[in-house]
Design a protein around this motif. Structure first.
Motif, PDB file in Angstrom:
ATOM      1  N   ILE A  57      -9.080  -6.101  -0.082  1.00  0.00           N
ATOM      2  CA  ILE A  57      -8.628  -5.340  -1.243  1.00  0.00           C
ATOM      3  C   ILE A  57      -7.957  -4.055  -0.772  1.00  0.00           C
ATOM      4  CG2 ILE A  57     -10.465  -6.294  -2.694  1.00  0.00           C
ATOM      5  CD1 ILE A  57     -11.843  -3.556  -2.534  1.00  0.00           C
ATOM      6  N   PRO A  58      -7.050  -3.487  -1.574  1.00  0.00           N
ATOM      7  CA  PRO A  58      -6.399  -2.231  -1.190  1.00  0.00           C
ATOM      8  C   PRO A  58      -7.421  -1.132  -0.910  1.00  0.00           C
ATOM      9  CG  PRO A  58      -5.289  -3.219  -3.074  1.00  0.00           C
ATOM     10  CD  PRO A  58      -6.543  -4.009  -2.851  1.00  0.00           C
ATOM     11  N   HIS A  84       2.185 -21.099  -3.588  1.00  0.00           N
ATOM     12  CA  HIS A  84       1.999 -19.658  -3.574  1.00  0.00           C
ATOM     13  C   HIS A  84       1.300 -19.190  -4.850  1.00  0.00           C
ATOM     14  CE1 HIS A  84       4.463 -19.464  -0.012  1.00  0.00           C
ATOM     15  NE2 HIS A  84       5.427 -20.120  -0.624  1.00  0.00           N
ATOM     16  N   PHE A  85       0.668 -18.043  -4.758  1.00  0.00           N
ATOM     17  CA  PHE A  85      -0.074 -17.494  -5.879  1.00  0.00           C
ATOM     18  C   PHE A  85       0.057 -15.981  -5.885  1.00  0.00           C
ATOM     19  CE2 PHE A  85      -2.963 -17.877  -2.274  1.00  0.00           C
ATOM     20  CZ  PHE A  85      -3.513 -16.605  -2.199  1.00  0.00           C
ATOM     21  N   LYS A  86      -0.382 -15.378  -6.990  1.00  0.00           N
ATOM     22  CA  LYS A  86      -0.461 -13.939  -7.122  1.00  0.00           C
ATOM     23  C   LYS A  86      -1.892 -13.564  -7.505  1.00  0.00           C
ATOM     24  CE  LYS A  86       4.265 -13.486  -8.937  1.00  0.00           C
ATOM     25  NZ  LYS A  86       5.076 -13.043 -10.099  1.00  0.00           N
ATOM     26  N   TYR A 106       0.965 -10.819  -3.264  1.00  0.00           N
ATOM     27  CA  TYR A 106       1.891 -11.947  -3.250  1.00  0.00           C
ATOM     28  C   TYR A 106       1.603 -12.792  -2.004  1.00  0.00           C
ATOM     29  CZ  TYR A 106       4.359  -8.859  -6.496  1.00  0.00           C
ATOM     30  OH  TYR A 106       4.681  -8.020  -7.539  1.00  0.00           O
ATOM     31  N   SER A 107       1.133 -14.004  -2.210  1.00  0.00           N
ATOM     32  CA  SER A 107       0.784 -14.842  -1.061  1.00  0.00           C
ATOM     33  C   SER A 107       2.012 -15.245  -0.250  1.00  0.00           C
ATOM     34  CB  SER A 107       0.050 -16.106  -1.531  1.00  0.00           C
ATOM     35  OG  SER A 107       0.918 -16.953  -2.267  1.00  0.00           O
ATOM     36  N   TRP A 112       0.490  -6.634  -0.462  1.00  0.00           N
ATOM     37  CA  TRP A 112       0.272  -5.998  -1.752  1.00  0.00           C
ATOM     38  C   TRP A 112       1.519  -5.236  -2.164  1.00  0.00           C
ATOM     39  CZ3 TRP A 112      -3.936  -7.005  -4.643  1.00  0.00           C
ATOM     40  CH2 TRP A 112      -5.071  -7.504  -4.010  1.00  0.00           C
ATOM     41  N   GLY A 113       1.768  -5.161  -3.463  1.00  0.00           N
ATOM     42  CA  GLY A 113       2.864  -4.373  -3.991  1.00  0.00           C
ATOM     43  C   GLY A 113       2.476  -2.910  -4.097  1.00  0.00           C
TER      44      GLY A 113
END
Length: 298
Positions: A57-58, A84-86, A106-107, A112-113
């Motif tokens: 996690i961030p 792929h997944f988000k 974003y896989s 992470w964005g």
């Protein structure tokens, strides 16, 4: 379901390490999202294929200086892209002001964005948190979580706008018996249960295009369900967004599923009275019981 369409129970059996503490956050598009609280990472698991992806996690979510609350999140796959997944990871933080924070993983790029945040109005002295026992619901291009504590409402994450917002629900609605739903028309709504009465609310635009809540269908649950002779009040246990099915339980461990359009209901096997239902919905080929081939998702 009957064979050959039955998913073998071992496919949905998750065996965590004994020393780790886990929380199931969300199921969607054939994927399961689990938060490892001990190692502070997320697990995206495909029970049908057995694939597992671990994502840290961030850092901001375990920065104690920011006083963040428990992490929540949601997983999804876009369209027909099953490779792929988000993951949307969310939490609330509090200090002089309250805010909701979100990141998108974003896989496809394994990254992470940017941080997304929005202030949360403080209505009481308590700190606001995202309800851990109510998973996110996907409606159109947005995810929705219930907020509880200092500011009760609904947290919206809009993928198209890449933004967070807080939506208030009607003030006379009691939060403890409420779950966000996607209505039959595909709009945002919520189901409110009071005693033996369930009410469906839907968010609709008015003549000026400003959205507001509108009361829809009312369901008398004591006339519909085979309730325990003690007539215990039903409790919301979960919601299956793809099939518009709500799961209700009682303090005796009874569990019912109710399809909100047809009102068809089923009695499910009794379970632990504290259990929350996370419906797992997926599309797969029929012959899934054998071990020869991995299931192909569409």
């Amino acid at each position: 379901m009957e064979a050959p369409n039955r998913v073998p129970p071992r496919r949905l059996s998750f065996q965590p390490a004994n020393e780790d503490h886990f929380r199931l956050l969300n199921c969607r598009h054939g994927l399961v999202l689990i938060y490892n609280r001990t190692r502070r990472r997320l697990l995206v698991w495909d029970p049908i294929t057995g694939d597992q992806h671990h994502v840290a996690i961030p850092v901001v979510f375990h920065n104690f200086l920011l006083k963040t609350t428990e992490v929540s999140g949601a997983v999804l796959r876009a369209g027909k892209d099953v490779q792929h997944f988000k993951v949307v990871c969310v939490a609330t933080c509090y200090d002089d002001v309250q805010a909701a924070l979100a990141y998108v993983y974003y896989s496809e790029t394994s990254s992470w964005g940017e941080l997304i945040s929005t202030p949360i109005p403080r209505l009481t002295i308590f700190d606001t948190r995202i309800s851990w026992d109510q998973p996110a619901v996907l409606v159109g291009d947005a995810l929705y979580w219930l907020l509880t504590g200092g500011s009760e409402g609904i947290l919206e994450f809009d993928f198209e706008k890449n933004s967070l917002a807080v939506i208030q629900y009607p003030v006379d609605v009691y939060r403890d018996q409420l779950t966000v739903i996607r209505t039959y028309s595909g709009a945002l709504g919520f189901l409110h249960v009071s005693n033996f009465t369930a009410r469906l609310w839907e968010r609709k635009p008015d003549y000026d295009g400003v959205p507001s809540w509108e009361l829809g269908r009312t369901i008398e649950l004591d006339k519909l369900l085979s309730l325990h002779p003690m007539k215990l009040y039903p409790i919301i246990r979960g919601f299956a967004e793809d099939n518009n099915v709500v799961f209700l339980g009682t303090a005796m461990g009874d569990i019912f599923s109710v399809q909100l359009q047809s009102l068809q209901f089923n009695n499910l096997p009794q379970t632990d009275v504290r259990s929350y239902v996370h419906p797992f919905e997926s599309v797969y080929t029929g012959d899934i019981g054998g071990e020869r081939d991995r299931a192909k998702l569409f």
